[in-house]
Design an enzyme around this catalytic site. Sequence first.
Site, PDB file in Angstrom:
ATOM      1  N   ASP A 158      -8.243  -8.810   4.746  1.00  0.00           N
ATOM      2  CA  ASP A 158      -7.914  -7.637   5.570  1.00  0.00           C
ATOM      3  C   ASP A 158      -8.919  -7.455   6.714  1.00  0.00           C
ATOM      4  OD1 ASP A 158      -6.792  -5.360   6.532  1.00  0.00           O
ATOM      5  OD2 ASP A 158      -7.509  -4.035   4.939  1.00  0.00           O
ATOM      6  N   GLU A 192     -12.130  -1.599  12.501  1.00  0.00           N
ATOM      7  CA  GLU A 192     -12.167  -0.906  11.213  1.00  0.00           C
ATOM      8  C   GLU A 192     -13.348  -1.339  10.349  1.00  0.00           C
ATOM      9  OE1 GLU A 192      -8.572  -1.402   8.939  1.00  0.00           O
ATOM     10  OE2 GLU A 192      -9.427  -0.441   7.156  1.00  0.00           O
ATOM     11  N   GLU A 242       0.820  -1.216   0.000  1.00  0.00           N
ATOM     12  CA  GLU A 242       0.000   0.000   0.000  1.00  0.00           C
ATOM     13  C   GLU A 242       0.853   1.266   0.000  1.00  0.00           C
ATOM     14  OE1 GLU A 242      -2.752  -0.595   3.295  1.00  0.00           O
ATOM     15  OE2 GLU A 242      -4.081  -1.740   1.979  1.00  0.00           O
TER      16      GLU A 242
HETATM   17  C1  GCV Z   1      -2.176   0.770   8.393  1.00  0.00           C
HETATM   18  C2  GCV Z   1      -5.864  -1.830   5.727  1.00  0.00           C
HETATM   19  C3  GCV Z   1      -6.256  -0.548   6.403  1.00  0.00           C
HETATM   20  C4  GCV Z   1      -5.093   0.421   6.417  1.00  0.00           C
HETATM   21  C5  GCV Z   1      -3.905  -0.260   7.100  1.00  0.00           C
HETATM   22  C6  GCV Z   1      -3.574  -1.538   6.340  1.00  0.00           C
HETATM   23  C7  GCV Z   1      -2.440  -2.307   6.990  1.00  0.00           C
HETATM   24  O1  GCV Z   1      -5.663  -1.634   4.371  1.00  0.00           O
HETATM   25  O2  GCV Z   1      -7.367   0.004   5.768  1.00  0.00           O
HETATM   26  O3  GCV Z   1      -5.481   1.569   7.108  1.00  0.00           O
HETATM   27  O4  GCV Z   1      -2.791   0.581   7.145  1.00  0.00           O
HETATM   28  O5  GCV Z   1      -4.713  -2.364   6.329  1.00  0.00           O
HETATM   29  O6  GCV Z   1      -2.726  -3.210   7.739  1.00  0.00           O
HETATM   30  O7  GCV Z   1      -1.294  -1.994   6.732  1.00  0.00           O
END
Ligand code: GCV
Length: 683
Positions: free
Chosen positions: A368, A396, A294
Site C-alpha cells: 500500500d 500518505e 476495506e
Molecule cells: C481510499 C489505504 C489508505 C486508505 C485508502 C486505501 C485505498 O488503505 O489508507 O485511505 O482508501 O488505501 O487505496 O483504497
Amino acid sequence: MTMNTIDEDGYELWLRYRPVDNAERLAQYRKAISSAAVLGTGATAQIIRSELARALAALLDSAVPLPVNPVGNALVVGTIDELKAVGVTIPSAESRDLGAEGFLIRSQQVGSDNWICIAANSAPAVLTGAFHFLRLVQTHQDIHALDLASRPRIRHRVFGHWDNLDGSIERGYAWRSLWNWDELPEKIDSRYHDYARACASIGINGTCLNNVNANAKSLTAEYLVKTAALADVFRPYGIRVYLSPVLSAPVLIDSLATGDPRDPAVAAWWKEKVDEIYRLIPDFGGFQIKANSEGQPGPQDYGANHDDGANMLADALAPHGGMLLWRAFVYDATIDADRAKCAYKEFVPLDGRFQPNVFVQAKNGPIDFQPREPFHPLFGAMEQTPLALELQVTQEYLGQSIHLVYLAEMWKEILDSDTYAIGPGSTVARIVDGSVYGHSASCIIGVANTGSDRNWCGHHFSQANWYAFGRLAWDYDLSVEAIADEWIRMTWSNDPLVLDAIKTMLLGSWQACINYMTPLGLHHMMQAGHHYGPDPAFNSARRVDWNNVYYHRADTKGIGFDRSSAGSNAVSQYHSPLREQLNHLDTCPEKFLLWFHHVPWDHRLQSGHTLWDELQHRYDAGVTFVEKMRSIWQSLQARIDPQRYEHVSRRLEQQLENARLWRDVCRKYFGQFIGNADSGAPM
Ligand code: GCV
C-alpha cells in the site's frame, strides 16, 4: 546574484512566468516572437490565446501582439488544418504519428519571416504544445531552429481525487477539497480553471473527482449536474471527468432489492444511470471503483466475482466509449496469510474474463504505497487484461505535506522495473503502455495531492510531485533529473546556484526518507490511523495484517518477512529470473532484503556491516540528509522570496524532528531484540 524579494504564496505553481533574466535569451525570444497568432476560434483556442498573452507579456517583459494572422517573426499556433490554411503543410505521415494528443513545434521560414509553428491534430493537443513551448522559454532554452515532436506514451493520464462530498479529503494534506459541491453548478470558482490549466500544462487528461471510498450521492441527479458543470470547465483543456461509484448505489439511491451485478434489474439500473451521465457529459471518462476492499461493497457480497461486477459496469459504459478502472487493492485474509499475495491470487485466474473496456488497476506495489515497495506482481501476470498503474502523489506514508520527498524517483524505479513477463525488457512501463501484450488501451492514475490550500499541495515542494506525475505519465522515459530541472527553473529560479542546490535536495530526498523510515525493505511501520510517524511495536489492530509487527517480524534471531520459497513464497508470483534472484538471500537486492527475507541480525551486507549496524547506519544517513537539506535551504535565503522561504524552512524543521523520531524509535525498538536497546540515540 539574483535577489528575489517579491513575496510569493505558491499559488502560481510552475506557471509563474517571471521575466527572462538572461539577456542573450531574452533578445532571442523577443526577436523570434514579434507576434503570436492563435488560428482557431473555439474555446480551447481562446484559452491558448489568453495563456500566451499572459505568459509572453510577463516572460518577455513587454506585451506581444496577438493578431488573427501571423505578422513578422511569429509564433503560429493551431491545428494542422488551421496551419494549412496559412500555408504551412505538415506531411500526413507526421500528422498520423502525432495521434490525437501529440504536438510538434517547428521553426519554419515563410517568405522573409521566421515562424515557430505549434501544431497538432486537435485543439487540446495544441494547448499541450503551447504549454511545452512556454516551458522552453520559462527554462531559458535555445528556441532557434526548433524541430520537436512529442506524443504521450500512455493514453489515459488521470489525477484521482480522494475527495469526499462534504469537502474533506481522505489522505489529503492541503486543506479542503477543491470542489465546492454546495456552490455547484451555479458558482464556477475561477480556481477550477487554474486547476485545469495546471493539469493541462503537464499533460494530465483526466480527473476522477471523488473518493474511491465512495458516497452514492455522487450519482444522484442533483450531483451529476454539478459534475457536469465541472466537466464543462475542464473540457476545453482536454480533461475528461471520471467518477468513483459505489456498487450498492442501486440499493442506496433507488431502493432496489439487491446490488448483485448479475441481476438484470441491477444491470438495467446502471445502464440507465450511465446513459443519464452521458446525456449530461458526452465525453465522460468512466468509473474508477473500489470493490470488496476495506469495507466497500462488491460483487463478492452477492456470491459473484470481480469480473461479474466489472463487466456489468463496463457493458453500461461501452456504448459511450467509457472505460472502467476496477481496483485490485484487495487483501482478503482468507485468500492468503501474506497480504502481499492476495490480489494476484484473486485476479490472475480472472485474466481473459474482462470486457475490453475494463482495466484492472493495481497500485505500484503489493502492499500500500509504502516508502519503497517492489513492483506489484500483477504487472506482467495478466496477458489479456490491460493493467492501469496507480501511484500515490499525496504522501500518505511519506511524511504527508510535512516532509520534502521527491517521488519521481520512486515512480521511475517502478516504471523501469523489469517484470521479465515475455523476457528481458518487459518493464512495468511497457506493461502499462500496452506494448508488451499488444493492448491499445493504457492508463495511469495518480492519487492527487491537491487541496484548497493557497499553495495547492500543503508543501511548496509537493508541487514537484504533481508536476512529475504528469510529466512521467506523458513520457516515462524522461529522467528524474530532467523533470526536477524543469520544475525548479519554473517554480523557483533559473539561477544556477538555486538550481543546483534544490536539485541536490530533491534528488536525495526519497532515499533519505526510506533510510529514516523503512530501510532495507522494511515496510508498514507507521502509526495507525493517520499514518504519520513511527510505531514499530504496534500490535493491537483488529486485523493481524494491520499490525506493524506482522510486517517486520523482528525477534531475537533477526528481522524481516520471509517471502522466499521457504516462507510465504510471494517470490513465486514474479517471473524468472527475478523470482530466483529475489528468493535467495545473497542475490536479493538489499533494498528489498527485509521485504523478502527474515535475516539474522549478524548477517553481513555488501558494506561489510552486520545487518544491525547497517540498519543504524541507514537511519543516521537519512537524518543526516535532512540536516543537509536544511543547511542547503538556509544558504538560499537571499535568493528565495521570503514567504516561500519561511514556509519551507518551517517544514524542514518539522521534517528533521520527525526523521529523528523515526530513527530513535526504531533503533530503540529493534535494539531490544539483540539485547542492545540502549545502543541508539537517547530517546
Ligand atoms: C481510499 C489505504 C489508505 C486508505 C485508502 C486505501 C485505498 O488503505 O489508507 O485511505 O482508501 O488505501 O487505496 O483504497
